[in-house]
Design a protein around this motif. Sequence first.
Motif, PDB file in Angstrom:
ATOM      1  N   ALA A 213      -5.332   7.980   2.763  1.00 36.51           N
ATOM      2  CA  ALA A 213      -6.746   8.021   2.394  1.00 36.51           C
ATOM      3  C   ALA A 213      -7.568   7.105   3.290  1.00 36.51           C
ATOM      4  CB  ALA A 213      -6.920   7.636   0.925  1.00 36.51           C
ATOM      5  N   THR A 214      -7.037   5.922   3.582  1.00 37.42           N
ATOM      6  CA  THR A 214      -7.724   4.978   4.459  1.00 37.42           C
ATOM      7  C   THR A 214      -7.852   5.551   5.863  1.00 37.42           C
ATOM      8  OG1 THR A 214      -6.898   3.109   3.181  1.00 37.42           O
ATOM      9  CG2 THR A 214      -7.635   2.643   5.418  1.00 37.42           C
ATOM     10  N   LEU A 215      -6.777   6.134   6.357  1.00 39.11           N
ATOM     11  CA  LEU A 215      -6.811   6.726   7.700  1.00 39.11           C
ATOM     12  C   LEU A 215      -7.795   7.891   7.764  1.00 39.11           C
ATOM     13  CD1 LEU A 215      -3.014   6.703   8.637  1.00 39.11           C
ATOM     14  CD2 LEU A 215      -4.822   5.323   9.673  1.00 39.11           C
TER      15      LEU A 215
ATOM     16  N   ARG B  16      -9.310   7.089  19.922  1.00 37.86           N
ATOM     17  CA  ARG B  16      -9.061   6.451  18.624  1.00 37.86           C
ATOM     18  C   ARG B  16      -8.898   7.495  17.526  1.00 37.86           C
ATOM     19  NH1 ARG B  16     -13.554   2.151  17.632  1.00 37.86           N
ATOM     20  NH2 ARG B  16     -14.801   3.781  18.566  1.00 37.86           N
ATOM     21  N   LYS B  17      -9.735   8.546  17.559  1.00 37.81           N
ATOM     22  CA  LYS B  17      -9.608   9.628  16.581  1.00 37.81           C
ATOM     23  C   LYS B  17      -8.249  10.301  16.693  1.00 37.81           C
ATOM     24  CE  LYS B  17     -12.359  12.837  15.703  1.00 37.81           C
ATOM     25  NZ  LYS B  17     -13.116  14.044  15.948  1.00 37.81           N
ATOM     26  N   LEU B  18      -7.814  10.547  17.913  1.00 42.13           N
ATOM     27  CA  LEU B  18      -6.537  11.209  18.142  1.00 42.13           C
ATOM     28  C   LEU B  18      -5.378  10.359  17.627  1.00 42.13           C
ATOM     29  CD1 LEU B  18      -5.001  13.582  19.298  1.00 42.13           C
ATOM     30  CD2 LEU B  18      -5.050  12.448  21.529  1.00 42.13           C
TER      31      LEU B  18
ATOM     32  N   MET C 183       0.856  -1.183   0.000  1.00 43.38           N
ATOM     33  CA  MET C 183       0.000   0.000   0.000  1.00 43.38           C
ATOM     34  C   MET C 183       0.895   1.236   0.000  1.00 43.38           C
ATOM     35  SD  MET C 183      -2.839   1.223   2.840  1.00 43.38           S
ATOM     36  CE  MET C 183      -3.950  -0.117   2.545  1.00 43.38           C
ATOM     37  N   THR C 184       0.576   2.164  -0.861  1.00 44.62           N
ATOM     38  CA  THR C 184       1.349   3.403  -0.920  1.00 44.62           C
ATOM     39  C   THR C 184       0.988   4.286   0.274  1.00 44.62           C
ATOM     40  OG1 THR C 184      -0.296   4.615  -2.187  1.00 44.62           O
ATOM     41  CG2 THR C 184       1.328   3.334  -3.442  1.00 44.62           C
ATOM     42  N   ILE C 185       1.835   5.263   0.525  1.00 47.47           N
ATOM     43  CA  ILE C 185       1.577   6.187   1.628  1.00 47.47           C
ATOM     44  C   ILE C 185       0.287   6.961   1.363  1.00 47.47           C
ATOM     45  CG2 ILE C 185       2.399   8.293   2.751  1.00 47.47           C
ATOM     46  CD1 ILE C 185       5.228   7.157   2.564  1.00 47.47           C
ATOM     47  N   GLU C 186       0.059   7.346   0.108  1.00 46.27           N
ATOM     48  CA  GLU C 186      -1.150   8.094  -0.233  1.00 46.27           C
ATOM     49  C   GLU C 186      -2.407   7.260   0.028  1.00 46.27           C
ATOM     50  OE1 GLU C 186       1.488   7.827  -2.373  1.00 46.27           O
ATOM     51  OE2 GLU C 186       2.276   9.844  -2.096  1.00 46.27           O
ATOM     52  N   ALA C 187      -2.345   5.981  -0.332  1.00 51.02           N
ATOM     53  CA  ALA C 187      -3.491   5.101  -0.100  1.00 51.02           C
ATOM     54  C   ALA C 187      -3.709   4.903   1.394  1.00 51.02           C
ATOM     55  CB  ALA C 187      -3.276   3.760  -0.791  1.00 51.02           C
ATOM     56  N   HIS C 188      -2.620   4.761   2.135  1.00 48.59           N
ATOM     57  CA  HIS C 188      -2.728   4.592   3.582  1.00 48.59           C
ATOM     58  C   HIS C 188      -3.319   5.851   4.215  1.00 48.59           C
ATOM     59  CE1 HIS C 188      -1.961   2.701   7.368  1.00 48.59           C
ATOM     60  NE2 HIS C 188      -1.130   3.657   7.773  1.00 48.59           N
TER      61      HIS C 188
ATOM     62  N   GLU D 265      -1.264   9.633  13.488  1.00 48.59           N
ATOM     63  CA  GLU D 265      -0.666   8.800  12.440  1.00 48.59           C
ATOM     64  C   GLU D 265      -0.705   9.526  11.098  1.00 48.59           C
ATOM     65  OE1 GLU D 265       1.047   5.344  10.635  1.00 48.59           O
ATOM     66  OE2 GLU D 265       1.004   6.103  12.672  1.00 48.59           O
ATOM     67  N   ILE D 266      -1.818  10.203  10.802  1.00 46.83           N
ATOM     68  CA  ILE D 266      -1.933  10.974   9.560  1.00 46.83           C
ATOM     69  C   ILE D 266      -0.865  12.065   9.530  1.00 46.83           C
ATOM     70  CG2 ILE D 266      -3.375  12.649   8.316  1.00 46.83           C
ATOM     71  CD1 ILE D 266      -5.823  10.971   9.239  1.00 46.83           C
ATOM     72  N   GLU D 267      -0.727  12.801  10.614  1.00 40.34           N
ATOM     73  CA  GLU D 267       0.267  13.869  10.677  1.00 40.34           C
ATOM     74  C   GLU D 267       1.684  13.312  10.544  1.00 40.34           C
ATOM     75  OE1 GLU D 267      -0.245  17.139  10.568  1.00 40.34           O
ATOM     76  OE2 GLU D 267      -2.351  16.582  10.341  1.00 40.34           O
ATOM     77  N   ARG D 268       1.956  12.182  11.166  1.00 39.56           N
ATOM     78  CA  ARG D 268       3.282  11.570  11.074  1.00 39.56           C
ATOM     79  C   ARG D 268       3.596  11.171   9.641  1.00 39.56           C
ATOM     80  NH1 ARG D 268       5.559   6.903  10.675  1.00 39.56           N
ATOM     81  NH2 ARG D 268       3.658   5.670  10.791  1.00 39.56           N
ATOM     82  N   LEU D 269       2.629  10.566   8.961  1.00 40.71           N
ATOM     83  CA  LEU D 269       2.831  10.171   7.579  1.00 40.71           C
ATOM     84  C   LEU D 269       3.019  11.377   6.667  1.00 40.71           C
ATOM     85  CD1 LEU D 269       0.310   7.217   7.223  1.00 40.71           C
ATOM     86  CD2 LEU D 269       2.795   7.078   7.120  1.00 40.71           C
ATOM     87  N   ARG D 270       2.213  12.395   6.885  1.00 44.55           N
ATOM     88  CA  ARG D 270       2.340  13.599   6.051  1.00 44.55           C
ATOM     89  C   ARG D 270       3.687  14.266   6.240  1.00 44.55           C
ATOM     90  NH1 ARG D 270      -3.700  16.044   6.726  1.00 44.55           N
ATOM     91  NH2 ARG D 270      -4.642  14.791   5.089  1.00 44.55           N
TER      92      ARG D 270
END
Length: 57
Positions: free
Chosen positions: A8-10, A41-43, A1-6, A48-53
């Motif tokens: 989007a899922t998150l 869970r939201k946090l 799974m690409t980072i972009e796909a991950h 995780e989204i911020e870390r990936l970005r």
Amino acid sequence: MTIEAHLATLEKKHGALEQELHAAMNQPSIEDEMISDIKRRKLRIRDEIERLRSSTH
């Protein structure tokens, strides 16, 4: 799974939790612990989204 796909899922999961939280807060029978769990869970997902970005820039 690409980072972009991950990402989007998150983001979808985060949106679903937002809706779940909104619904739970409108039900007087929902316990505070359940609402706190949804918020945690939201946090975690948001973090995780911020870390990936930040790792892609």
